[in-house]
Design a protein around this motif. Structure first.
Motif, PDB file in Angstrom:
ATOM      1  N   GLY A 124       0.796  -1.181  -0.112  1.00 48.56           N
ATOM      2  CA  GLY A 124      -0.228  -0.002  -0.091  1.00 48.56           C
ATOM      3  C   GLY A 124       0.920   1.234   0.148  1.00 48.56           C
ATOM      4  N   LEU A 125       1.913   1.227   0.828  1.00 48.66           N
ATOM      5  CA  LEU A 125       2.695   2.360   0.857  1.00 48.66           C
ATOM      6  C   LEU A 125       3.615   2.417  -0.249  1.00 48.66           C
ATOM      7  N   TRP A 126       3.910   1.420  -0.877  1.00 50.06           N
ATOM      8  CA  TRP A 126       4.739   1.181  -2.142  1.00 50.06           C
ATOM      9  C   TRP A 126       3.832   1.776  -3.199  1.00 50.06           C
ATOM     10  N   SER A 127       2.892   1.400  -3.416  1.00 47.81           N
ATOM     11  CA  SER A 127       1.822   2.151  -4.361  1.00 47.81           C
ATOM     12  C   SER A 127       1.492   3.530  -4.336  1.00 47.81           C
ATOM     13  N   LEU A 128       1.322   4.092  -2.974  1.00 45.40           N
ATOM     14  CA  LEU A 128       1.262   5.516  -2.805  1.00 45.40           C
ATOM     15  C   LEU A 128       2.582   6.232  -3.307  1.00 45.40           C
ATOM     16  N   TRP A 129       3.513   5.651  -2.760  1.00 49.12           N
ATOM     17  CA  TRP A 129       5.038   6.406  -3.219  1.00 49.12           C
ATOM     18  C   TRP A 129       4.957   6.226  -4.689  1.00 49.12           C
ATOM     19  N   ASP A 130       4.609   5.526  -5.398  1.00 51.75           N
ATOM     20  CA  ASP A 130       4.652   5.325  -6.873  1.00 51.75           C
ATOM     21  C   ASP A 130       3.603   6.402  -7.347  1.00 51.75           C
ATOM     22  N   ALA A 131       2.617   6.537  -6.645  1.00 46.42           N
ATOM     23  CA  ALA A 131       1.568   7.589  -6.985  1.00 46.42           C
ATOM     24  C   ALA A 131       2.033   9.287  -6.999  1.00 46.42           C
ATOM     25  N   PHE A 132       2.638   9.356  -6.016  1.00 45.16           N
ATOM     26  CA  PHE A 132       3.189  10.916  -5.784  1.00 45.16           C
ATOM     27  C   PHE A 132       4.796  10.904  -6.151  1.00 45.16           C
ATOM     28  N   LYS A 133       5.240  10.039  -7.019  1.00 52.03           N
ATOM     29  CA  LYS A 133       6.734  10.277  -7.626  1.00 52.03           C
ATOM     30  C   LYS A 133       6.369  11.020  -8.721  1.00 52.03           C
ATOM     31  N   ASP A 134       7.198  11.918  -8.936  1.00 55.52           N
ATOM     32  CA  ASP A 134       7.297  12.897 -10.354  1.00 55.52           C
ATOM     33  C   ASP A 134       7.577  12.341 -11.494  1.00 55.52           C
ATOM     34  N   GLU A 135       6.883  11.395 -11.962  1.00 57.95           N
ATOM     35  CA  GLU A 135       7.244  10.591 -13.149  1.00 57.95           C
ATOM     36  C   GLU A 135       5.989  10.590 -13.943  1.00 57.95           C
ATOM     37  N   GLY A 136       6.072  11.034 -15.429  1.00 60.64           N
ATOM     38  CA  GLY A 136       5.008  11.054 -16.145  1.00 60.64           C
ATOM     39  C   GLY A 136       4.360   9.741 -16.451  1.00 60.64           C
ATOM     40  N   ASP A 137       3.190   9.658 -16.892  1.00 64.14           N
ATOM     41  CA  ASP A 137       2.583   8.380 -17.207  1.00 64.14           C
ATOM     42  C   ASP A 137       2.919   7.947 -18.547  1.00 64.14           C
ATOM     43  N   ALA A 138       3.625   9.030 -19.236  1.00 66.16           N
ATOM     44  CA  ALA A 138       3.923   8.801 -20.806  1.00 66.16           C
ATOM     45  C   ALA A 138       5.122   8.031 -20.663  1.00 66.16           C
ATOM     46  N   GLY A 139       5.958   8.064 -19.816  1.00 64.27           N
ATOM     47  CA  GLY A 139       7.412   7.812 -19.516  1.00 64.27           C
ATOM     48  C   GLY A 139       7.504   6.111 -19.724  1.00 64.27           C
ATOM     49  N   GLU A 140       6.623   5.355 -18.948  1.00 64.49           N
ATOM     50  CA  GLU A 140       6.595   4.084 -18.682  1.00 64.49           C
ATOM     51  C   GLU A 140       6.073   3.452 -20.233  1.00 64.49           C
ATOM     52  N   LEU A 141       5.165   4.270 -20.999  1.00 62.94           N
ATOM     53  CA  LEU A 141       4.711   3.780 -22.023  1.00 62.94           C
ATOM     54  C   LEU A 141       5.739   3.801 -23.317  1.00 62.94           C
ATOM     55  N   ALA A 142       6.549   4.983 -23.075  1.00 65.95           N
ATOM     56  CA  ALA A 142       7.808   5.039 -24.058  1.00 65.95           C
ATOM     57  C   ALA A 142       8.679   3.989 -23.850  1.00 65.95           C
ATOM     58  N   GLU A 143       8.910   3.990 -22.418  1.00 68.66           N
ATOM     59  CA  GLU A 143       9.980   2.679 -22.348  1.00 68.66           C
ATOM     60  C   GLU A 143       9.606   1.312 -22.683  1.00 68.66           C
ATOM     61  N   VAL A 144       8.188   0.798 -22.302  1.00 70.03           N
ATOM     62  CA  VAL A 144       7.696  -0.224 -22.671  1.00 70.03           C
ATOM     63  C   VAL A 144       7.565  -0.591 -24.474  1.00 70.03           C
ATOM     64  N   GLU A 145       7.692   0.602 -25.160  1.00 69.27           N
ATOM     65  CA  GLU A 145       7.261   0.623 -26.518  1.00 69.27           C
ATOM     66  C   GLU A 145       8.861   0.652 -27.219  1.00 69.27           C
ATOM     67  N   LYS A 146       9.733   1.157 -26.482  1.00 66.43           N
ATOM     68  CA  LYS A 146      11.064   1.060 -26.789  1.00 66.43           C
ATOM     69  C   LYS A 146      11.818  -0.370 -26.810  1.00 66.43           C
ATOM     70  N   GLN A 147      11.310  -1.215 -25.593  1.00 62.65           N
ATOM     71  CA  GLN A 147      11.732  -2.511 -25.646  1.00 62.65           C
ATOM     72  C   GLN A 147      11.204  -3.397 -26.340  1.00 62.65           C
ATOM     73  N   LEU A 148       9.945  -3.196 -26.813  1.00 57.07           N
ATOM     74  CA  LEU A 148       9.062  -3.720 -27.695  1.00 57.07           C
ATOM     75  C   LEU A 148       9.764  -3.772 -29.244  1.00 57.07           C
ATOM     76  N   ASP A 149       9.992  -2.481 -29.521  1.00 54.50           N
ATOM     77  CA  ASP A 149      10.518  -2.156 -30.806  1.00 54.50           C
ATOM     78  C   ASP A 149      11.846  -2.908 -31.095  1.00 54.50           C
ATOM     79  N   ALA A 150      12.609  -3.046 -30.057  1.00 55.44           N
ATOM     80  CA  ALA A 150      13.789  -4.042 -29.932  1.00 55.44           C
ATOM     81  C   ALA A 150      13.582  -5.294 -30.324  1.00 55.44           C
TER      82      ALA A 150
END
Length: 226
Positions: free
Chosen positions: A84-110
């Protein structure tokens, strides 16, 4: 259906949906479905998630038989609060939602570039002759979707949380809820495509997931050890 099964089912269903929607395997399924036949992607991803759910529940169910029930209850309670605390930490981290999408797309492109030649060769061969049913079922696309999803989920907090939930709740209900949740999330990812993945607010999902885990932790802490 007994109360324990219903309780395990509802907890597992809610936990699975809030853990899986918008995560890396969800995004990977959405992107793969844009490049390959949806039937194969859905079969591969969903098979991996069902296998992972059953394995996790078996481990959680066996834990009380290997160590004391009281200890597994306390461990499960700790996991709920921790995730629960881990998920709340992830929610308040300053990381954009598009970052993970771009990261996964880059891995799948390779991966896609590495398998493009093989897929084209298979496509040419299929024009010449019909492949047997099993060869079609266990296609490179299906196996790729299965492996990406299975190893992406291995060690993920949702897997460990499922183990903890199965150790503290009715394992049959946890399996049913987990499989239904995985089916709903994966089908939405495959049918909705990349646009759905890009529109989901991962921070809100993580926030709700964190609150849910903490509620589970409080309920587990207050409930007696059976």
């Amino acid at each position: 259906m007994t109360l324990s099964i219903v309780q395990g089912f509802t907890k597992s269903l809610a936990m699975t949906i809030l853990s899986e929607i918008g995560d890396k395997t969800f995004i990977a399924a959405a992107i793969l479905a844009m490049r390959h036949p949806r039937r194969l992607v859905l079969t591969g991803c969903l098979s991996a998630l069902i296998v992972m759910t059953i394995l996790s529940v078996v481990v959680g169910w066996a834990a009380p038989n290997l160590i004391s029930r009281k200890l597994t209850h306390h461990v499960a309670t700790f996991l709920f609060f921790g995730f629960g605390l881990w998920s709340l930490w992830d929610a308040f981290k300053d990381e954009g939602d598009a970052g993970e999408l771009a990261e996964v797309e880059k891995q799948l492109d390779a991966d896609f570039k590495g398998t493009a030649a093989t897929d084209n060769k298979d496509h040419d061969e299929k024009k010449k002759t019909m492949r047997p049913f099993l060869a079609q079922f266990f296609s490179p696309i299906l196996l790729q979707a299965f492996s990406i999803t299975f190893f992406g989920e291995w060690g993920d907090k949702s897997q460990i949380a499922t183990i903890g939930l199965a150790a503290d709740e009715n394992p049959f209900g946890v399996v049913l809820g987990g499989i239904l949740g995985q089916t709903l999330c994966t089908t939405a990812a495959v049918m909705g495509g990349k646009s759905l993945a890009s529109q989901i607010s991962e921070k809100m999902v993580a926030l709700f997931g964190g609150v849910l885990f903490i509620i589970f932790g409080i309920q587990s802490f207050l409930s007696p050890v059976n």
